[in-house]
Scaffold this active site. Structure first.
Site, PDB file in Angstrom:
ATOM      1  N   ASP A 126       0.849  -1.219  -0.002  1.00 44.45           N
ATOM      2  CA  ASP A 126       0.248   0.084   0.331  1.00 44.45           C
ATOM      3  C   ASP A 126       0.464   1.323   0.053  1.00 44.45           C
ATOM      4  O   ASP A 126       0.030   2.394   0.283  1.00 44.45           O
ATOM      5  CB  ASP A 126      -0.679   0.231   1.328  1.00 44.45           C
ATOM      6  CG  ASP A 126      -0.647  -0.406   3.209  1.00 44.45           C
ATOM      7  OD1 ASP A 126       0.602  -0.402   2.225  1.00 44.45           O
ATOM      8  OD2 ASP A 126      -0.597  -0.353   3.862  1.00 44.45           O
ATOM      9  N   GLU A 134      -0.288  -9.218  -1.265  1.00 42.22           N
ATOM     10  CA  GLU A 134      -1.033  -8.431   0.038  1.00 42.22           C
ATOM     11  C   GLU A 134      -2.564  -7.129  -0.942  1.00 42.22           C
ATOM     12  O   GLU A 134      -2.235  -6.149  -0.136  1.00 42.22           O
ATOM     13  CB  GLU A 134      -0.140  -7.351   0.934  1.00 42.22           C
ATOM     14  CG  GLU A 134      -0.302  -7.208   1.821  1.00 42.22           C
ATOM     15  CD  GLU A 134       0.393  -6.295   2.946  1.00 42.22           C
ATOM     16  OE1 GLU A 134       0.545  -5.668   2.976  1.00 42.22           O
ATOM     17  OE2 GLU A 134       1.209  -6.667   3.273  1.00 42.22           O
ATOM     18  N   GLU A 170      -2.152   5.498   2.615  1.00 43.54           N
ATOM     19  CA  GLU A 170      -1.876   3.201   2.338  1.00 43.54           C
ATOM     20  C   GLU A 170      -3.223   2.835   1.892  1.00 43.54           C
ATOM     21  O   GLU A 170      -3.521   2.187   1.441  1.00 43.54           O
ATOM     22  CB  GLU A 170      -1.580   2.783   3.283  1.00 43.54           C
ATOM     23  CG  GLU A 170       0.101   2.587   3.529  1.00 43.54           C
ATOM     24  CD  GLU A 170       0.426   4.539   4.808  1.00 43.54           C
ATOM     25  OE1 GLU A 170      -0.690   4.881   5.212  1.00 43.54           O
ATOM     26  OE2 GLU A 170       1.758   5.345   4.510  1.00 43.54           O
ATOM     27  N   HIS A 194       5.615   5.453  12.445  1.00 45.91           N
ATOM     28  CA  HIS A 194       6.213   6.077  11.244  1.00 45.91           C
ATOM     29  C   HIS A 194       4.736   6.415  10.588  1.00 45.91           C
ATOM     30  O   HIS A 194       4.981   7.358   9.819  1.00 45.91           O
ATOM     31  CB  HIS A 194       7.132   5.803  11.012  1.00 45.91           C
ATOM     32  CG  HIS A 194       5.859   4.636   9.714  1.00 45.91           C
ATOM     33  ND1 HIS A 194       5.758   4.887   9.112  1.00 45.91           N
ATOM     34  CD2 HIS A 194       6.158   3.451   9.615  1.00 45.91           C
ATOM     35  CE1 HIS A 194       5.191   3.394   8.689  1.00 45.91           C
ATOM     36  NE2 HIS A 194       5.594   2.206   9.457  1.00 45.91           N
ATOM     37  N   ARG A 219       1.935   8.702   8.615  1.00 41.74           N
ATOM     38  CA  ARG A 219       2.175   9.831   8.175  1.00 41.74           C
ATOM     39  C   ARG A 219       0.144  10.938   9.274  1.00 41.74           C
ATOM     40  O   ARG A 219       0.174  11.998   9.789  1.00 41.74           O
ATOM     41  CB  ARG A 219       1.441  10.254   7.489  1.00 41.74           C
ATOM     42  CG  ARG A 219       2.944  10.024   6.459  1.00 41.74           C
ATOM     43  CD  ARG A 219       2.309  10.024   4.272  1.00 41.74           C
ATOM     44  NE  ARG A 219       3.480  10.903   3.940  1.00 41.74           N
ATOM     45  CZ  ARG A 219       4.760  10.223   3.910  1.00 41.74           C
ATOM     46  NH1 ARG A 219       4.915   9.392   4.199  1.00 41.74           N
ATOM     47  NH2 ARG A 219       5.350  11.039   3.228  1.00 41.74           N
ATOM     48  N   HIS A 250      12.841   5.131  12.902  1.00 45.25           N
ATOM     49  CA  HIS A 250      12.022   5.544  11.453  1.00 45.25           C
ATOM     50  C   HIS A 250      13.011   6.731  11.026  1.00 45.25           C
ATOM     51  O   HIS A 250      13.651   8.164  11.730  1.00 45.25           O
ATOM     52  CB  HIS A 250      10.885   5.568  11.323  1.00 45.25           C
ATOM     53  CG  HIS A 250      10.483   5.254   9.752  1.00 45.25           C
ATOM     54  ND1 HIS A 250      10.623   6.624   8.625  1.00 45.25           N
ATOM     55  CD2 HIS A 250      10.302   4.430   9.330  1.00 45.25           C
ATOM     56  CE1 HIS A 250      10.274   5.942   7.996  1.00 45.25           C
ATOM     57  NE2 HIS A 250       9.767   4.216   8.356  1.00 45.25           N
TER      58      HIS A 250
HETATM   59  C1  UD1 Z   1       7.153   4.821   3.899  1.00 38.51           C
HETATM   60  C2  UD1 Z   1       4.995   4.704   2.886  1.00 38.51           C
HETATM   61  C3  UD1 Z   1       4.204   4.128   4.934  1.00 38.51           C
HETATM   62  C4  UD1 Z   1       5.408   2.649   4.748  1.00 38.51           C
HETATM   63  C5  UD1 Z   1       6.399   2.640   5.424  1.00 38.51           C
HETATM   64  C6  UD1 Z   1       7.467   1.629   5.521  1.00 38.51           C
HETATM   65  C7  UD1 Z   1       4.039   5.903   1.974  1.00 38.51           C
HETATM   66  C8  UD1 Z   1       3.516   7.196   1.318  1.00 38.51           C
HETATM   67  N1  UD1 Z   1       4.496   5.428   2.985  1.00 38.51           N
HETATM   68  O1  UD1 Z   1       6.263   6.184   4.781  1.00 38.51           O
HETATM   69  O2  UD1 Z   1       3.388   3.508   3.972  1.00 38.51           O
HETATM   70  O3  UD1 Z   1       4.432   2.305   5.611  1.00 38.51           O
HETATM   71  O4  UD1 Z   1       7.210   3.932   4.319  1.00 38.51           O
HETATM   72  O5  UD1 Z   1       8.154   2.505   6.566  1.00 38.51           O
HETATM   73  O6  UD1 Z   1       4.422   5.006   0.690  1.00 38.51           O
HETATM   74  N2  UD1 Z   1      14.060   8.260   5.455  1.00 38.51           N
HETATM   75  C9  UD1 Z   1      16.083   8.139   4.911  1.00 38.51           C
HETATM   76  N3  UD1 Z   1      16.222   6.824   4.615  1.00 38.51           N
HETATM   77  C10 UD1 Z   1      15.469   5.640   4.694  1.00 38.51           C
HETATM   78  C11 UD1 Z   1      13.769   5.937   3.768  1.00 38.51           C
HETATM   79  C12 UD1 Z   1      13.617   6.610   4.514  1.00 38.51           C
HETATM   80  O7  UD1 Z   1      16.245   9.470   5.092  1.00 38.51           O
HETATM   81  O8  UD1 Z   1      16.102   5.037   4.016  1.00 38.51           O
HETATM   82  C13 UD1 Z   1      13.811  10.269   5.537  1.00 38.51           C
HETATM   83  C14 UD1 Z   1      13.424  11.091   4.121  1.00 38.51           C
HETATM   84  O9  UD1 Z   1      13.595  11.607   4.590  1.00 38.51           O
HETATM   85  C15 UD1 Z   1      12.404  10.314   3.724  1.00 38.51           C
HETATM   86  C16 UD1 Z   1      11.825  10.443   4.302  1.00 38.51           C
HETATM   87  O10 UD1 Z   1      12.309   9.652   5.356  1.00 38.51           O
HETATM   88  O11 UD1 Z   1      12.405  11.249   2.714  1.00 38.51           O
HETATM   89  C17 UD1 Z   1      10.514   9.794   4.162  1.00 38.51           C
HETATM   90  O12 UD1 Z   1      10.138   8.375   3.600  1.00 38.51           O
HETATM   91  P1  UD1 Z   1       9.063   7.603   2.538  1.00 38.51           P
HETATM   92  O13 UD1 Z   1       9.572   6.741   2.726  1.00 38.51           O
HETATM   93  O14 UD1 Z   1       8.509   9.459   1.729  1.00 38.51           O
HETATM   94  O15 UD1 Z   1       8.003   8.319   3.429  1.00 38.51           O
HETATM   95  P2  UD1 Z   1       8.319   7.034   5.098  1.00 38.51           P
HETATM   96  O16 UD1 Z   1       7.660   7.456   6.769  1.00 38.51           O
HETATM   97  O17 UD1 Z   1       9.135   6.368   5.641  1.00 38.51           O
HETATM   98  N1  UDP Z   2      12.403  -3.794  10.463  1.00 34.85           N
HETATM   99  C1  UDP Z   2      12.985  -4.081  10.814  1.00 34.85           C
HETATM  100  N2  UDP Z   2      13.585  -2.677  11.487  1.00 34.85           N
HETATM  101  C2  UDP Z   2      13.800  -1.673  12.508  1.00 34.85           C
HETATM  102  C3  UDP Z   2      12.038  -1.676  12.573  1.00 34.85           C
HETATM  103  C4  UDP Z   2      11.185  -3.010  11.567  1.00 34.85           C
HETATM  104  O1  UDP Z   2      13.464  -4.835   9.968  1.00 34.85           O
HETATM  105  O2  UDP Z   2      14.077  -1.097  13.075  1.00 34.85           O
HETATM  106  C5  UDP Z   2      10.737  -4.537   9.790  1.00 34.85           C
HETATM  107  C6  UDP Z   2       9.659  -5.240  10.530  1.00 34.85           C
HETATM  108  O3  UDP Z   2      10.196  -6.483  10.699  1.00 34.85           O
HETATM  109  C7  UDP Z   2       8.477  -5.230   9.540  1.00 34.85           C
HETATM  110  C8  UDP Z   2       8.839  -4.444   8.298  1.00 34.85           C
HETATM  111  O4  UDP Z   2      10.454  -3.795   8.539  1.00 34.85           O
HETATM  112  O5  UDP Z   2       8.858  -6.684   8.456  1.00 34.85           O
HETATM  113  C9  UDP Z   2       7.923  -3.173   9.182  1.00 34.85           C
HETATM  114  O6  UDP Z   2       8.663  -1.467   8.635  1.00 34.85           O
HETATM  115  P1  UDP Z   2       7.729  -0.463   8.651  1.00 34.85           P
HETATM  116  O7  UDP Z   2       6.753  -0.265   9.909  1.00 34.85           O
HETATM  117  O8  UDP Z   2       8.686   0.355   8.138  1.00 34.85           O
HETATM  118  O9  UDP Z   2       6.316  -0.419   7.367  1.00 34.85           O
HETATM  119  P2  UDP Z   2       5.230  -1.059   8.166  1.00 34.85           P
HETATM  120  O10 UDP Z   2       4.921  -2.650   7.772  1.00 34.85           O
HETATM  121  O11 UDP Z   2       4.298  -0.026   9.018  1.00 34.85           O
HETATM  122  O12 UDP Z   2       4.756  -0.543   5.901  1.00 34.85           O
END
Ligand code: UD1
Ligand code: UDP
Length: 378
Positions: A98, A120, A134, A220, A222, A253
């Protein structure tokens, strides 16, 4: 042999964990020419998973920018995929879950006339704004996809209720359980010294101190940014100050909207351990070692019941009601008083704790990827 050309598209940590078993099964099957395109919506957190599962993408769009918003991610993924899909001309595109990568990936395939299979599929809260964005992403992907791999019977029924034709829906279990069971087995073989080095002497000792309790935290979403995050951090702060014999371990995160309130409110408390996002292996190890998980994550809600760990979910609604109904996951929202009461109840009442710690597998039995690949081969 006439191989089927499959292009798998993913971009964030949870998608990579959940697609890893699928792309590995596709690569091992002679009937497929399997290609991988990562969008790198996440960078560091994606690369952690790619390394661990030894996945080498054929394409990397490398779109992440610090503090990106939904417009950035959607447009970059869509534009980046145009050339990849045209060049590969796959028979089918696979997307997962999602995220915005998932939605824009499905849309790009649709624009190029390529069939989409959704891993999924069918999770719903029924509230378009929670989780945001999502719920809308996965609902829109269901309109586009021609094959829907539903993890549970509940998700199958959600899709039927939206008039998705029955033959297009296959209940497979969730591939996250495939990944978790694979990883748990590997983690069991690591020597303890690995964890001691990784977590440091102090935290490692506390994790193994029978006189202490451990709460693992991730967050994390939004829709929780702003006041929601401040409230939940205040709840953790108060719990930590009132219970010196409890440890709160929080891999934070990388999203700046998360890091700011967490650092403002939770830094410098002796029993709150703010650490960087963990690789999947140490995270699975830590889930196993903790007493309770406080999270708003989707994936963690699915994994914890398989490990027999109670979960308090910092959300108002969940698209994963199966474990809530089974009594091992409870929704607590982000209200400070509710979170504090829920954690204290659970850690203070052995019989309640016992009831919520039952190991069960509502989301899968570890064979989801196999079923998905079998179905794609038909
Ligand atoms: C995203 C997904 C969310 C998912 C989550 C899992 C969308 C809109 N959101 O949210 O559905 O549950 O990932 O974790 O698709 N960043 C880093 N390094 C990384 C990852 C993120 O620096 O490896 C920082 C960056 O500043 C980036 C920000 O996090 O711009 C947000 O990342 P983004 O993928 O837009 O949103 P998430 O909150 O991670
Ligand atoms: N996870 C990880 N390291 C962390 C936190 C989570 O590997 O420090 C794994 C967790 O076991 C799960 C996945 O990341 O499999 C979940 O990711 P996240 O919570 O970022 O996203 P969501 O599932 O909410 O989309």
């Amino acid at each position: 042999m006439n191989q089927k050309r499959v292009l798998s598209i993913f971009g964030t940590r949870p998608e990579a964990i959940k697609m890893a078993p699928v792309v590995r099964a596709l690569a091992a099957h002679p009937g497929f020419d399997s290609r991988i395109c990562v969008t790198a919506q996440h960078r560091g957190m994606l690369d952690q998973v790619l390394g661990l599962f030894e996945i080498k993408p054929d394409y990397d769009l490398n779109i992440m920018s610090p503090g990106q918003d939904l417009f950035d991610v959607t447009s970059r993924v869509l534009l980046g995929l145009r050339a990849v899909i045209r060049k590969e001309s796959p028979d089918i595109v696979l997307v997962q879950g999602d995220t915005t990568t998932c939605f824009a990936g499905a849309l790009a395939a649709f624009y190029e006339g390529v069939a989409v299979a959704h891993v999924e599929a069918g999770l719903r809260t029924g509230n378009l704004r929670a989780p945001f964005p999502e719920e809308v992403n996965r609902t829109l992907v269901s309109r586009i996809a021609e094959l829907h791999f539903a993890p549970t019977d509940r998700s199958r029924r959600n899709l039927l209720a939206e008039n998705i034709p029955q033959p297009q829906i296959i209940v497979t279990g969730n591939t996250v359980i495939d990944a978790l069971l694979w990883m748990r087995e590997r983690v069991g073989a690591y020597p303890r010294s690995v964890w001691k080095t990784l977590f440091g002497e102090t935290l490692f000792t506390r994790i193994h101190d029978n006189g202490r309790r451990r709460v693992l935290i991730t967050g994390h979403r939004r829709e929780n940014f702003g006041q929601g995050f401040k409230d939940l951090c205040q709840a953790i702060r108060e719990l930590a100050m009132n219970h010196a014999d409890w440890d709160f371990i929080y891999p934070v995160h990388l999203n700046p909207n998360v890091r700011q309130p967490v650092n403002d409110i939770l830094l410098r408390l002796p029993n709150v351990h703010l650490i960087e996002p963990l690789d999947y292996a140490p995270f699975v190890w830590l889930m196993n070692e903790c007493d309770l998980i406080l999270t708003d994550s989707g994936g963690v809600q699915e994994e914890a019941p398989s490990l027999g760990k109670p979960v308090l979910v910092m959300r108002e609604v969940t698209e994963r009601p199966e474990a809530v109904e089974a009594g091992t996951v409870r929704l607590v929202g982000t209200d400070k008083t509710t979170i504090i009461a829920a954690v204290e109840d659970l850690l203070g009442d052995p019989s309640l704790y016992e009831r919520m710690s039952r190991t069960h597998n509502p989301y899968g039995n570890g064979h989801a990827a196999e079923r998905i690949v079998q179905e794609l081969a038909r």
